[in-house]
Design an enzyme around this catalytic site. Structure first.
Site: not given
Length: 360
Positions: A342, A259, A177
């Site tokens: 997170d 991501e 993340d």
């Protein structure tokens, strides 16, 4: 989900020309780009994006008026065609000291110590300076390189293919993340703080504001040097972080899951006080560094859908905007699970990579 493959690396080889050689390289670079602007004018006027057709139109004139060799003329035509094909709606313009494209006919290397380049003053053998990594990777180059001028210093940019380790069959994925307070947090709970980067950014910002307020020519030159210095710092930090993440994945036999943050600046809103911090994100660069280092190491990199990873409970799967209590705290409104926000998001990223990797 997509898997990143086929990465190449560019080696930056520093040239150490004598004053006479430096002047010859400058003259060649300027004449080459003047020729490119002439060719671009013809290409736009004739709406010609074919290298062979354009060569018939301009070859003789370029040789006569600009004094370029046959092969430098061919490379100039190719450079213009490549630029024109990207956008045919406008005429291309080239800076006086833009890159000169060299191929095997006009560039050769004398081992690891020197490069022989064709200039307007004939062939010049110019010493090179390389680091340990560059010396190791140099043999994988293909002999074609761009001659560039950076802050008065000449470099050759040589593209080399990265050696690919056999891709491993990952035993799961490490979710990553990316954020601002912590540049990266992984699904094992390890955090890679952004405090050093943020402190450096604030220092540069204060200095930048003072220089902008001054407005003198000296201050403007200092601003330009400052921008490049900050970019080098961020680049080095991203190199170190990407290396740590790839080594951890390889050592544990897992892949890396990231991501897809394309368009993240447009999709997110931040407070006015955080705008400078937000605009300083260099996540695309970090992702590219992770990608090519992982490719070399044989570590799979999975890019997953980022939607709701920060709002989804990694235990029960419940999705609620209220689950994200604060920047650092996650508390599920459905099952009561609490975690660092997170870390929770990183676990969700890893789970999505595993889900997509499993055969249906």
């Amino acid at each position: 989900m997509t898997i990143i493959v086929n990465m190449k690396v560019t080696l930056q080889l520093k040239l150490l020309p004598t004053p006479e050689q430096h002047a010859a390289l400058l003259k060649t670079m300027q004449m080459f780009n003047d020729a490119c602007n002439f060719i671009a004018e013809v290409a736009y006027r004739e709406r010609c994006a074919s290298k062979f057709a354009l060569q018939k139109l301009v070859y003789a004139d370029v040789r006569e008026h600009f004094g370029l060799s046959a092969q430098l003329t061919i490379r100039a035509i190719a450079k213009v065609v490549e630029a024109y094909k990207r956008d045919k709606s406008k005429q291309c313009h080239f800076q006086p000291f833009g890159a000169v494209v060299y191929d095997q006919r006009i560039l050769s290397f004398k081992g690891l110590e020197a490069a022989s380049l064709l200039t307007l003053d004939g062939r010049l053998t110019i010493p090179m300076q390389m680091g340990a990594y560059q010396r190791t990777a140099f043999s994988r180059g293909h002999g074609q390189a761009d001659l560039v001028l950076v802050n008065g210093q000449f470099y050759l940019l040589l593209v080399v293919e990265t050696p690919q380790a056999p891709p491993m069959d990952p035993n799961g994925f490490i979710g990553i993340d990316l954020g601002i307070v912590n540049i990266a947090t992984d699904s094992d709970g390890e955090r890679y703080s952004g405090a050093t980067v943020e402190a450096k950014r604030q220092r540069y910002q204060r200095l930048r504001q003072r220089l902008q307020a001054c407005g003198s020519r000296s201050a403007k030159r200092h601003l330009q040097r400052l921008r490049k210095r900050e970019a080098r710092f961020r680049r080095n930090h991203n190199h170190v972080l990407s290396k740590r993440l790839v080594e951890k994945a390889k050592d544990t036999g897992r892949g890396l899951a990231l991501e897809d943050l394309k368009g993240i600046r447009e999709r997110t809103t931040v407070r006015k006080s955080d705008r400078a911090k937000h605009s300083g994100w260099s996540f695309h660069q970090l992702r590219q560094f992770i990608a090519y280092k992982a490719l070399i190491a044989g570590v799979p990199v999975a890019i997953v859908d980022p939607r709701y990873t920060s709002r989804t409970c990694s235990v029960c799967g419940g999705v609620d905007k209220a689950n994200r209590v604060s920047q650092s705290e996650f508390r599920c409104s459905a099952c009561g699970h609490t975690a660092n926000a997170d870390v929770n998001a990183a676990i969700n990223i890893a789970a999505r990579a595993v889900c997509h990797a499993c055969p249906s």
